[in-house]
Design a protein around this motif. Structure first.
Motif, PDB file in Angstrom:
ATOM      1  N   ILE A 126       0.839  -1.211   0.000  1.00 13.94           N
ATOM      2  CA  ILE A 126       0.000   0.000   0.000  1.00 13.94           C
ATOM      3  C   ILE A 126       0.866   1.250   0.000  1.00 13.94           C
ATOM      4  CG2 ILE A 126      -1.652   1.325   1.393  1.00 13.94           C
ATOM      5  CD1 ILE A 126      -2.557  -1.510   2.503  1.00 13.94           C
ATOM      6  N   GLU A 127       1.848   1.281   0.885  1.00 14.78           N
ATOM      7  CA  GLU A 127       2.691   2.476   0.987  1.00 14.78           C
ATOM      8  C   GLU A 127       3.539   2.654  -0.272  1.00 14.78           C
ATOM      9  OE1 GLU A 127       4.661   4.665   4.775  1.00 14.78           O
ATOM     10  OE2 GLU A 127       5.618   2.754   4.252  1.00 14.78           O
ATOM     11  N   THR A 128       3.871   1.549  -0.930  1.00 10.98           N
ATOM     12  CA  THR A 128       4.642   1.642  -2.178  1.00 10.98           C
ATOM     13  C   THR A 128       3.831   2.363  -3.245  1.00 10.98           C
ATOM     14  OG1 THR A 128       5.800  -0.401  -1.649  1.00 10.98           O
ATOM     15  CG2 THR A 128       5.824   0.293  -3.949  1.00 10.98           C
ATOM     16  N   LYS A 129       2.557   2.012  -3.345  1.00  8.77           N
ATOM     17  CA  LYS A 129       1.699   2.681  -4.332  1.00  8.77           C
ATOM     18  C   LYS A 129       1.509   4.151  -3.966  1.00  8.77           C
ATOM     19  CE  LYS A 129      -0.517  -1.528  -5.905  1.00  8.77           C
ATOM     20  NZ  LYS A 129      -1.686  -2.082  -6.599  1.00  8.77           N
ATOM     21  N   LEU A 130       1.301   4.424  -2.659  1.00  3.66           N
ATOM     22  CA  LEU A 130       1.178   5.813  -2.210  1.00  3.66           C
ATOM     23  C   LEU A 130       2.446   6.586  -2.549  1.00  3.66           C
ATOM     24  CD1 LEU A 130      -0.408   5.215   1.328  1.00  3.66           C
ATOM     25  CD2 LEU A 130      -1.527   6.327  -0.617  1.00  3.66           C
ATOM     26  N   ALA A 131       3.597   5.959  -2.334  1.00  2.98           N
ATOM     27  CA  ALA A 131       4.878   6.635  -2.550  1.00  2.98           C
ATOM     28  C   ALA A 131       5.078   6.956  -4.031  1.00  2.98           C
ATOM     29  CB  ALA A 131       6.024   5.763  -2.035  1.00  2.98           C
ATOM     30  N   LEU A 132       4.828   5.990  -4.900  1.00  2.00           N
ATOM     31  CA  LEU A 132       5.017   6.259  -6.331  1.00  2.00           C
ATOM     32  C   LEU A 132       4.050   7.336  -6.800  1.00  2.00           C
ATOM     33  CD1 LEU A 132       6.512   5.575  -8.967  1.00  2.00           C
ATOM     34  CD2 LEU A 132       4.607   4.052  -9.511  1.00  2.00           C
ATOM     35  N   ASP A 133       2.806   7.231  -6.348  1.00  2.00           N
ATOM     36  CA  ASP A 133       1.826   8.230  -6.753  1.00  2.00           C
ATOM     37  C   ASP A 133       2.245   9.620  -6.273  1.00  2.00           C
ATOM     38  OD1 ASP A 133      -0.950   8.761  -7.904  1.00  2.00           O
ATOM     39  OD2 ASP A 133      -1.134   9.662  -5.918  1.00  2.00           O
ATOM     40  N   TRP A 134       2.749   9.701  -5.045  1.00  6.61           N
ATOM     41  CA  TRP A 134       3.202  10.989  -4.518  1.00  6.61           C
ATOM     42  C   TRP A 134       4.360  11.531  -5.352  1.00  6.61           C
ATOM     43  CZ3 TRP A 134       7.628  13.237  -2.649  1.00  6.61           C
ATOM     44  CH2 TRP A 134       7.475  14.462  -1.986  1.00  6.61           C
ATOM     45  N   CYS A 135       5.334  10.672  -5.652  1.00  6.56           N
ATOM     46  CA  CYS A 135       6.500  11.112  -6.434  1.00  6.56           C
ATOM     47  C   CYS A 135       6.064  11.628  -7.802  1.00  6.56           C
ATOM     48  CB  CYS A 135       7.490   9.955  -6.620  1.00  6.56           C
ATOM     49  SG  CYS A 135       8.286   9.413  -5.108  1.00  6.56           S
ATOM     50  N   VAL A 136       5.152  10.914  -8.451  1.00  7.80           N
ATOM     51  CA  VAL A 136       4.764  11.272  -9.819  1.00  7.80           C
ATOM     52  C   VAL A 136       3.822  12.469  -9.824  1.00  7.80           C
ATOM     53  CG1 VAL A 136       3.479  10.495 -11.856  1.00  7.80           C
ATOM     54  CG2 VAL A 136       5.109   8.956 -10.738  1.00  7.80           C
ATOM     55  N   ASN A 137       2.813  12.462  -8.967  1.00  6.90           N
ATOM     56  CA  ASN A 137       1.730  13.444  -9.095  1.00  6.90           C
ATOM     57  C   ASN A 137       1.759  14.592  -8.103  1.00  6.90           C
ATOM     58  OD1 ASN A 137       0.425  12.133 -11.326  1.00  6.90           O
ATOM     59  ND2 ASN A 137      -0.205  10.535  -9.884  1.00  6.90           N
ATOM     60  N   THR A 138       2.497  14.466  -7.007  1.00  7.10           N
ATOM     61  CA  THR A 138       2.515  15.527  -5.997  1.00  7.10           C
ATOM     62  C   THR A 138       3.860  16.228  -5.889  1.00  7.10           C
ATOM     63  OG1 THR A 138       0.881  14.265  -4.734  1.00  7.10           O
ATOM     64  CG2 THR A 138       2.007  16.068  -3.573  1.00  7.10           C
ATOM     65  N   ALA A 139       4.924  15.460  -5.874  1.00 11.61           N
ATOM     66  CA  ALA A 139       6.263  16.053  -5.689  1.00 11.61           C
ATOM     67  C   ALA A 139       6.540  17.075  -6.785  1.00 11.61           C
ATOM     68  CB  ALA A 139       7.323  14.969  -5.704  1.00 11.61           C
ATOM     69  N   GLU A 140       7.114  18.207  -6.388  1.00 10.78           N
ATOM     70  CA  GLU A 140       7.458  19.234  -7.383  1.00 10.78           C
ATOM     71  C   GLU A 140       8.843  19.007  -7.956  1.00 10.78           C
ATOM     72  OE1 GLU A 140       6.915  22.971  -5.440  1.00 10.78           O
ATOM     73  OE2 GLU A 140       4.722  22.799  -5.442  1.00 10.78           O
ATOM     74  N   LYS A 141       9.680  18.310  -7.179  1.00 10.23           N
ATOM     75  CA  LYS A 141      11.056  18.112  -7.647  1.00 10.23           C
ATOM     76  C   LYS A 141      11.365  16.624  -7.722  1.00 10.23           C
ATOM     77  CE  LYS A 141      12.654  22.666  -6.424  1.00 10.23           C
ATOM     78  NZ  LYS A 141      13.741  23.491  -5.871  1.00 10.23           N
ATOM     79  N   SER A 142      12.625  16.325  -7.945  1.00 12.15           N
ATOM     80  CA  SER A 142      13.039  14.931  -8.128  1.00 12.15           C
ATOM     81  C   SER A 142      12.904  14.134  -6.842  1.00 12.15           C
ATOM     82  CB  SER A 142      14.484  14.885  -8.616  1.00 12.15           C
ATOM     83  OG  SER A 142      14.564  15.410  -9.915  1.00 12.15           O
ATOM     84  N   CYS A 143      12.782  12.828  -6.993  1.00  9.30           N
ATOM     85  CA  CYS A 143      12.641  11.930  -5.855  1.00  9.30           C
ATOM     86  C   CYS A 143      13.555  10.730  -6.026  1.00  9.30           C
ATOM     87  CB  CYS A 143      11.211  11.402  -5.752  1.00  9.30           C
ATOM     88  SG  CYS A 143       9.965  12.688  -5.577  1.00  9.30           S
ATOM     89  N   MET A 144      13.950  10.157  -4.886  1.00  8.15           N
ATOM     90  CA  MET A 144      14.631   8.877  -4.891  1.00  8.15           C
ATOM     91  C   MET A 144      13.806   7.908  -4.053  1.00  8.15           C
ATOM     92  SD  MET A 144      16.651   6.453  -3.276  1.00  8.15           S
ATOM     93  CE  MET A 144      18.139   6.760  -2.291  1.00  8.15           C
ATOM     94  N   LEU A 145      13.362   6.853  -4.716  1.00 10.40           N
ATOM     95  CA  LEU A 145      12.521   5.858  -4.069  1.00 10.40           C
ATOM     96  C   LEU A 145      13.365   4.616  -3.823  1.00 10.40           C
ATOM     97  CD1 LEU A 145       9.540   5.307  -3.276  1.00 10.40           C
ATOM     98  CD2 LEU A 145       9.158   4.566  -5.622  1.00 10.40           C
ATOM     99  N   ARG A 146      13.487   4.230  -2.537  1.00 15.36           N
ATOM    100  CA  ARG A 146      14.238   3.013  -2.187  1.00 15.36           C
ATOM    101  C   ARG A 146      13.257   1.856  -2.096  1.00 15.36           C
ATOM    102  NH1 ARG A 146      17.330   1.958   2.778  1.00 15.36           N
ATOM    103  NH2 ARG A 146      19.264   1.555   1.673  1.00 15.36           N
ATOM    104  N   LEU A 147      13.576   0.764  -2.734  1.00 19.81           N
ATOM    105  CA  LEU A 147      12.698  -0.397  -2.669  1.00 19.81           C
ATOM    106  C   LEU A 147      13.475  -1.657  -2.308  1.00 19.81           C
ATOM    107  CD1 LEU A 147      10.348  -0.013  -5.775  1.00 19.81           C
ATOM    108  CD2 LEU A 147       9.794   0.413  -3.369  1.00 19.81           C
ATOM    109  N   VAL A 148      12.932  -2.388  -1.334  1.00 22.97           N
ATOM    110  CA  VAL A 148      13.483  -3.687  -0.977  1.00 22.97           C
ATOM    111  C   VAL A 148      13.099  -4.679  -2.076  1.00 22.97           C
ATOM    112  CG1 VAL A 148      13.163  -5.609   0.617  1.00 22.97           C
ATOM    113  CG2 VAL A 148      13.578  -3.310   1.499  1.00 22.97           C
TER     114      VAL A 148
END
Lengths: 643, 643
Positions: A468-490
């Motif tokens: 769930i949090e992974t989907k929230l995180a990707l959605d936030w990075c793509v649609n909310t974040a104004e700048k670049s993001c680094m997403l760490r995934l196990v």
């Protein structure tokens, strides 16, 4: 039940000393090493067979028929040096080292286990000359060894094995260019040209074109041969010794998976529509039994033809057949990421997904097949991929850049920095983040990636803990974040699915309380460490110690008010990083505490991986670093009692 | 007095509209841009003329005679895109952009000044399409732009200029390989083949061999021409537009320093025994006057031949001739490092010094000339250099690896990591550490290097503050340290020589008190920030505020007892990083305070460069980041009064 058997060193001695045609002997020894490599990979539950098998005849030839290394000893200054640049062929290399008594049986049979051999080569193992596993560094390193031999006045040649997909790395061409100019003639490169990279043919990822022509244009002496024909190998390596004015490269045509019919590259690609499944991972029980039988039957048939006794093998282990494993059922955040990519990508037509030949491992395949026109396969060229993403972003697209964290954050670090200075928006996904799985070893475990992004002033770093949090995180990075993001995934299956509060809202700088408690607060993130944290709280609870566990997925943003609220009156604070203690969540919290007069006098102890990551099973690695639930419980109790 | 003059935009308009043969007009415009580039570099006191001049005819041709960019506007989606991958040719590029009114006169004449143009290209300047200055990324970035144009359905070609020395970077070959496979036909690469890198000929650093053959072997369409012949340029670029199935590269034979006789490459190399001095830096006053006169005389002679009025120029500035500058007299720690290298190297025969084409800048030339057999020039191939150092170390040698910190720590980060996992001893020297000089811009200012090494568990990081401490530091790294070290060195002249206590002993984790004080303690390191710290203390002293300044050269080691002693009863602590506030001295101190019950409640405020570094003069950059002495005094007073 299935049986895992070993061909003992005594058998290699027997064949080595048998009165046989040299090339027939090498054929036998090569297949015997294949059988042992297969056994250790099956026992480990993972490992690389395809490219171990493709280069095994060459490695067998070098050690048994060409190099002086065994005769002089692996510590001798005049020894010939061999190592693999690609590194994932380690199981095959270990099999040869074991057969020559350079490593012990105990070490050999414990592939990817603590105290055994590492998933990728490591110099702390006898006979291993260099660490590899990250691609493209080998020729440069071999060049250094060869120059050192010249400077030290030591004799001996330096042989280095590269893959073919590996030749997509730019460092290879740096090294070819400098080595030619520096005329390093005691350097010999062998290309294990099996034409298949992780799971596709090289020509379907990034074709190498006319390889002979490229090497010649770079000023190298080039020869080509059949990498499974010992006569051919002998004549080519003999000719190399007459070339004394330039470095030499042997393009060895090989077959990936050579020796086990159903693993052999060309055949698999025909049957499986260009997906090769024997690059990494242990075969299932039936495939293992079939492959092992095919190898040993062939060996025994030949032995019979030569009038020799059949093989004697040693039983290492019997295990229940087709037993269920965690990964068959457990949640994997990388799968959730893959699904989310397609969902989000369906709405965002400006989204482009970039891959460096890890599409399957990084969960990209569904996007790759659903939106092929917005998927760019760039091969094992991380730097080029990242700068290309910069160009895409400058022209208004949203690139999602994928690789393992240890490669992406490190190999392409300066390219990421340059992109960041352009203030475009790019999403970097560092897969295989953290300590687990620990079998592949240091070259693959990513414990520095937060620190490698940390000093970039305009990039948000986060690691989700469940699907769930992974989907929230990707959605936030793509649609909310104004700048670049680094997403760490196990990358490994989650040992348990972390349960988030019903009312959880994904908000920058704020986390979620997973267990209530007043004796101490432990901040952690991600499925691996939150699982250990929860284990620790369960153990502490038995002693009446109430540990509050907080999931904080934001690794470089902290909400001060939230922090004061969540800590409250609690005096003892702990942070748990699936990362080095340097630059991770612990340091973020230290800065947060200092910024708040109310929190400044609190005590924080940082837990993290404070050395190079151990190689082993997940429990072995976690315990080694005292980050398993039990060790954490002891450390937390100790720290709080000490006051 | 010398006069610095500008050829105004009106003059470019006049020539552009004059009734002239096209190629004669372009010749004039090119030389006029040369004169303006020379003026701005002289005014800035630094900048790259040699390679601005070698590619200026090509850039002039593209903007004035080939691209649609000016016509459509630099923001138009269908525009042709041009940018330079090498980036140090920016003064020439700016001159063209100024002549076409894409950047203002105010911005153009303020090269390397805050609010002016940056020492290397930056997208925040109108007409600049990509950030560069770190070599080897341009083709990859251009590839991304070209693919984006295809994906977006936008027309326009992408032109990218590379240097020749730059082709030693592996990423170039990654990009060539992937771009050919991806058949990116709207991409055109131009190689400014002037045959000279920083101060030696390419063939004396790492020869490129047969460049045409290499590009062809990599699947590119290759053409070669005279980069100063406009007819030749026109026919070649016209032919390119007919090639629609593959990327194209034009090898343009050029002359470094073209246009000013005594700066022209071949001539200089003959006279100066292969040392070219016009790559970087402003010419002295006499050379400036002679060069400017040669250019304007030639232009005016031609104008006369064409029956046109001579040039009108605008006086920008007059300044005293041959005035003394700080750098003529001040201490430079890099020189002390160079001397120490030779001293230490004379005793340590196992010491090998490695360079990536920055020998003079990094103070290596004396060692290079004294111990040529222990000096390895590896060209602009940092990754290959670092892995090679790993191989040298595995064979018992002690490599000292040199480059600018921003390149070494970042570009070769994964290679440094892999070496570290082998537990060999290597000394990495990150030159040009920190914010100053700020003229070259973000691509050169190293403010992340501590964080890029910080998570390596077995490397000591240190930065010395003066010549004495520099020698102590190198000696400690070579002769005392058991493991690898990273030595940060400032490259600019020290604004003042820092005085260390008589009884100073260079001890891991311990620093030195430079000024006594009880009102607050400021921890800093290195000549640049200690100078600002001392300025701050002098200002604060006027208000009766006694600031204790502590020099702490150890950036990842801290002695707890010493820390308690040096802080004593003082409540207010400050740290000053010549680095991002992330991962530097400030965070080291935060951890140190937390580790000590006596210090845990103290207040620490971190000062550092908390954004991408500004471009400008040292005072401009320091003030911009509020790190100059005056700003620091105000911040310290404010923080302590607030309580």
């Amino acid at each position: 039940m299935i049986e895992i058997k070993l061909i003992p060193q005594t058998e290699f001695k027997r064949i080595h000393n048998a009165d046989l045609n040299k090339h027939n002997r090498l054929e036998l020894l090569g297949d015997m090493c294949r059988a042992n490599a297969l056994a250790t990979v099956k026992r480990a539950g993972s490992g690389h067979l395809g490219s171990s098998f493709s280069c095994l005849d060459i490695v067998t030839f070098l050690y048994y028929a060409h190099m002086n290394t065994v005769e002089l000893g692996v510590g001798h200054q005049n020894r010939d040096i061999y190592f693999s640049s690609k590194g994932h062929d380690a199981p095959g290399h270990y099999a040869v080292l074991y057969s020559l008594e350079i490593i012990s049986q105990q070490q050999f049979i414990n592939l990817r286990r603590l105290g055994g051999t590492h998933g990728h080569p490591d110099v702390h193992i006898s006979g291993i000359e260099a660490n590899s596993g990250s691609l493209g560094m080998g020729i440069s390193k071999a060049k250094g060894m060869a120059i050192a031999k010249q400077m030290n006045g030591w004799s001996g040649r330096v042989f280095v094995m590269t893959g073919d997909g590996e030749l997509q790395e730019g460092q290879i061409w740096e090294a070819l260019q400098t080595a030619a100019y520096q005329k390093i003639a005691n350097l010999q490169v062998i290309v294990d040209f099996n034409k298949i990279q992780s799971d596709k043919s090289v020509d379907n990822i990034i074709s190498l074109g006319d390889l002979e022509r490229k090497f010649k244009a770079f000023g190298w002496h080039v020869q080509r041969c059949d990498g499974h024909n010992f006569a051919d190998l002998e004549s080519n390596f003999t000719r190399f010794d007459q070339i004394t004015d330039k470095p030499k490269v042997l393009i060895a045509d090989t077959v990936k998976g050579r020796g086990v019919s159903f693993m052999e590259g060309h055949r698999v690609l025909e049957e499986k529509e260009d997906l090769y499944q024997w690059h990494a991972g242990a075969p299932d029980d039936n495939s293992f039994e079939a492959g092992y039988a095919e190898l040993t039957d062939r060996i025994n048939t030949r032995l019979g033809e030569y009038g020799l006794e059949p093989l004697t093998t040693e039983l290492l282990e019997t295990r229940e057949k087709n037993r269920k494993r965690l990964k068959d059922t457990a949640e994997k955040v990388v799968n959730a990421f893959g699904d989310a990519l397609v969902e989000v990508g369906a709405k965002r037509k400006d989204m482009v997904v970039l891959d460096a030949d890890l599409s399957a491992d990084c969960g990209l395949r569904t996007f790759e097949n659903t939106f092929p026109q917005r998927f760019i396969e760039n091969g094992i060229s991380e730097q080029d991929m990242v700068s290309m993403a910069g160009g895409l972003a400058l022209q208004g697209l949203l690139p999602i850049v994928n690789s393992f964290g240890v490669f992406l954050a490190s190999r392409a670090n300066e390219q990421i920095y340059t992109n960041a200075t352009e203030d475009t928006k790019i999403i970097y996904v560092c897969h295989y983040a953290g300590l687990i799985p620990a079998g592949p070893g240091k070259s693959h475990q990513s414990l520095r990636d937060i620190s490698l992004f940390g000093a970039l002033p305009n990039i948000t770093i986060l690691e989700p803990c469940n699907a769930i949090e992974t989907k929230l995180a990707l959605d936030w990075c793509v649609n909310t974040a104004e700048k670049s993001c680094m997403l760490r995934l196990v990358i490994s299956p989650s040992p348990r699915s972390i349960t988030l509060p019903q009312d959880y809202r994904f908000t920058p700088g704020k986390g979620a309380v997973l267990t209530e408690g007043t004796d101490a607060v432990l901040f952690a993130y991600g499925p691996v460490m939150l699982n250990e944290a929860l284990k620790a709280s369960e153990l502490l609870e038995e002693d009446g110690f109430a540990l509050k566990i907080v999931n904080l997925p934001w690794l470089n943003q902290l909400d001060g008010d939230w922090l004061e609220e969540v800590i409250g009156d609690c005096e003892f604070l702990f942070s748990l990083d699936n990362h080095s203690p340097y630059g991770g969540l612990g340091d973020l919290l230290l800065n947060g505490l200092m910024a708040s007069p109310a929190l400044r006098q609190k005590q924080l102890e940082k837990f993290g991986v404070d050395d190079f990551p151990a190689c082993g099973t997940p429990p072995e690695a976690l315990q080694y670093h005292k980050l398993d639930g039990k060790s954490l419980a002891v450390r937390i109790a100790g720290a709080t009692n000490r006051q």
